[in-house]
Scaffold this active site. Structure first.
Site, PDB file in Angstrom:
ATOM      1  N   GLY A  12      -7.354 -12.048  14.682  1.00 32.31           N
ATOM      2  CA  GLY A  12      -6.398 -11.379  14.810  1.00 32.31           C
ATOM      3  C   GLY A  12      -6.385 -11.314  13.328  1.00 32.31           C
ATOM      4  O   GLY A  12      -7.284 -11.109  12.558  1.00 32.31           O
ATOM      5  N   LEU A  13      -5.828  -9.970  13.162  1.00 35.24           N
ATOM      6  CA  LEU A  13      -6.257  -9.169  11.424  1.00 35.24           C
ATOM      7  C   LEU A  13      -5.552 -10.343  10.434  1.00 35.24           C
ATOM      8  O   LEU A  13      -4.896 -11.393  11.202  1.00 35.24           O
ATOM      9  CB  LEU A  13      -5.039  -8.336  11.901  1.00 35.24           C
ATOM     10  CG  LEU A  13      -5.628  -6.842  12.344  1.00 35.24           C
ATOM     11  CD1 LEU A  13      -4.281  -5.825  11.885  1.00 35.24           C
ATOM     12  CD2 LEU A  13      -6.723  -6.319  11.671  1.00 35.24           C
ATOM     13  N   SER A  14      -5.738 -10.325   9.760  1.00 29.37           N
ATOM     14  CA  SER A  14      -5.545 -11.225   8.273  1.00 29.37           C
ATOM     15  C   SER A  14      -3.726 -11.336   8.122  1.00 29.37           C
ATOM     16  O   SER A  14      -3.190 -10.184   8.568  1.00 29.37           O
ATOM     17  CB  SER A  14      -6.138 -11.341   6.858  1.00 29.37           C
ATOM     18  OG  SER A  14      -5.442 -11.829   6.201  1.00 29.37           O
ATOM     19  N   ALA A  58      -1.650 -12.365  10.728  1.00 27.37           N
ATOM     20  CA  ALA A  58      -1.516 -11.864  12.165  1.00 27.37           C
ATOM     21  C   ALA A  58      -0.404 -13.617  12.777  1.00 27.37           C
ATOM     22  O   ALA A  58       0.390 -12.647  13.689  1.00 27.37           O
ATOM     23  CB  ALA A  58      -2.835 -11.195  13.072  1.00 27.37           C
ATOM     24  N   GLY A  59      -1.151 -14.262  11.885  1.00 27.84           N
ATOM     25  CA  GLY A  59      -0.269 -15.338  12.878  1.00 27.84           C
ATOM     26  C   GLY A  59      -1.677 -16.949  13.003  1.00 27.84           C
ATOM     27  O   GLY A  59      -1.124 -17.791  13.739  1.00 27.84           O
ATOM     28  N   THR A  70      -3.299 -18.995  11.751  1.00 29.29           N
ATOM     29  CA  THR A  70      -4.014 -19.919  10.585  1.00 29.29           C
ATOM     30  C   THR A  70      -2.557 -20.919  11.362  1.00 29.29           C
ATOM     31  O   THR A  70      -1.862 -22.173  11.840  1.00 29.29           O
ATOM     32  CB  THR A  70      -3.409 -20.193   9.504  1.00 29.29           C
ATOM     33  OG1 THR A  70      -5.195 -19.304   9.349  1.00 29.29           O
ATOM     34  CG2 THR A  70      -3.710 -21.569   8.718  1.00 29.29           C
ATOM     35  N   SER A 119     -12.348 -12.493  12.856  1.00 29.96           N
ATOM     36  CA  SER A 119     -13.686 -12.249  13.810  1.00 29.96           C
ATOM     37  C   SER A 119     -13.659 -10.958  14.641  1.00 29.96           C
ATOM     38  O   SER A 119     -13.627 -10.853  15.272  1.00 29.96           O
ATOM     39  CB  SER A 119     -13.754 -13.170  15.235  1.00 29.96           C
ATOM     40  OG  SER A 119     -12.578 -13.843  15.596  1.00 29.96           O
TER      41      SER A 119
HETATM   42  P1  ADP Z   1      -3.729 -15.497   9.973  1.00 31.58           P
HETATM   43  O1  ADP Z   1      -3.818 -16.614   9.832  1.00 31.58           O
HETATM   44  O2  ADP Z   1      -3.497 -14.801  10.668  1.00 31.58           O
HETATM   45  O3  ADP Z   1      -3.706 -14.346   8.680  1.00 31.58           O
HETATM   46  P2  ADP Z   1      -1.219 -16.632   8.848  1.00 31.58           P
HETATM   47  O4  ADP Z   1      -0.930 -17.466   9.765  1.00 31.58           O
HETATM   48  O5  ADP Z   1      -1.983 -17.334   7.532  1.00 31.58           O
HETATM   49  O6  ADP Z   1      -2.112 -15.530   9.398  1.00 31.58           O
HETATM   50  O7  ADP Z   1       0.486 -15.345   8.490  1.00 31.58           O
HETATM   51  C1  ADP Z   1       1.473 -15.175   9.146  1.00 31.58           C
HETATM   52  C2  ADP Z   1       2.613 -15.628   8.693  1.00 31.58           C
HETATM   53  O8  ADP Z   1       3.274 -14.329   9.734  1.00 31.58           O
HETATM   54  C3  ADP Z   1       3.160 -16.742   8.560  1.00 31.58           C
HETATM   55  O9  ADP Z   1       3.611 -16.393   6.985  1.00 31.58           O
HETATM   56  C4  ADP Z   1       3.732 -16.902   9.758  1.00 31.58           C
HETATM   57  O10 ADP Z   1       5.414 -17.268   9.227  1.00 31.58           O
HETATM   58  C5  ADP Z   1       4.363 -15.379   9.722  1.00 31.58           C
HETATM   59  N1  ADP Z   1       4.598 -15.216  11.755  1.00 31.58           N
HETATM   60  C6  ADP Z   1       5.886 -14.441  12.057  1.00 31.58           C
HETATM   61  N2  ADP Z   1       6.707 -14.043  12.880  1.00 31.58           N
HETATM   62  C7  ADP Z   1       5.364 -15.393  13.441  1.00 31.58           C
HETATM   63  C8  ADP Z   1       4.834 -15.518  15.470  1.00 31.58           C
HETATM   64  N3  ADP Z   1       5.180 -15.386  15.871  1.00 31.58           N
HETATM   65  N4  ADP Z   1       4.246 -16.252  15.095  1.00 31.58           N
HETATM   66  C9  ADP Z   1       2.923 -17.008  13.855  1.00 31.58           C
HETATM   67  N5  ADP Z   1       2.963 -16.468  12.743  1.00 31.58           N
HETATM   68  C10 ADP Z   1       4.388 -15.347  12.276  1.00 31.58           C
END
Ligand code: ADP
Length: 178
Positions: free
Chosen positions: A12-14, A16-17, A19, A86
């Site tokens: 997913g996009l940067s 997106a959640g 991690t 990815s």
């Molecule tokens: P990625 O790893 O995809 O770049 P991150 O996990 O670092 O994204 O960041 C996602 C952000 O979105 C976090 O700040 C997280 O708290 C927030 N967020 C809000 N709602 C959700 C959800 N349902 N699931 C995961 N993250 C969420």
């Protein structure tokens, strides 16, 4: 009963959640005493794939190397949680075919939501042109056509997303029931 290995691949996009969800899934699996490993894109790029850039070629190489390690672990009974943007479908399919025991999780939030979150301040830098080849802004993202799980992180809570992933692992027989 022995644990079966599986790769759970978060794409997913940067922002997106990926991690956030994979960390929370890892915590739940640790509580169940599962053997697991986490391969997070940001960390992998500092060691295993250090020196690779963000051209299509380098991004695909990054994914192939992560896939290689994920495969070794998976075939030895480990649950591997990979979180990496990815962006290209073809190489995701390639690692999926190679690994076999594979769950694709599409961590999906609209670009504007990811950009508003701007967890790492990268979107701002991408918009200003300071960062080039930034996925969603100046580089493509090809969404999965048939993901095993889709987490709409703009519409569901983190806990709901985590439950979806765990329930999928259960229903596919990768988690031994208590
Ligand atoms: P990625 O790893 O995809 O770049 P991150 O996990 O670092 O994204 O960041 C996602 C952000 O979105 C976090 O700040 C997280 O708290 C927030 N967020 C809000 N709602 C959700 C959800 N349902 N699931 C995961 N993250 C969420």
């Amino acid at each position: 009963m022995q644990q079966r290995g599986v790769t759970v691949w978060f794409t997913g996009l940067s922002g997106a959640g990926k991690t956030t969800i994979s960390k929370a899934v890892a915590e739940q699996l640790r509580d169940r005493n599962c053997k697991l490993e986490v391969l997070d894109g940001d960390i992998v790029r500092q060691n295993l794939t250090k020196g690779l850039g963000f051209s299509k070629e380098d991004r695909d190489e990054n994914i192939r190397r992560i896939g290689f390690v994920a495969h070794l672990l998976t075939r030895n009974g480990v649950i591997v949680l990979v979180s990496a943007i990815s962006p290209y479908r073809a190489v995701r399919e390639e690692v999926k075919e190679r690994i076999g025991d594979f769950v694709e999780v599409f961590v999906n939030a609209p670009l504007n939501v990811c950009e508003d979150r701007d967890v790492k301040g990268l979107y701002k830098r991408a918009r200003s042109g300071e960062i080039q080849n930034f996925t969603g802004i100046s580089d493509p993202y090809e969404p999965p056509t048939n993901p095993t799980v889709e987490c709409r992180t703009d519409l569901e809570s983190e806990a709901e997303s985590v439950d979806k992933v765990l329930n999928t692992l259960k229903s596919m027989g990768y988690l031994i029931e208590d």
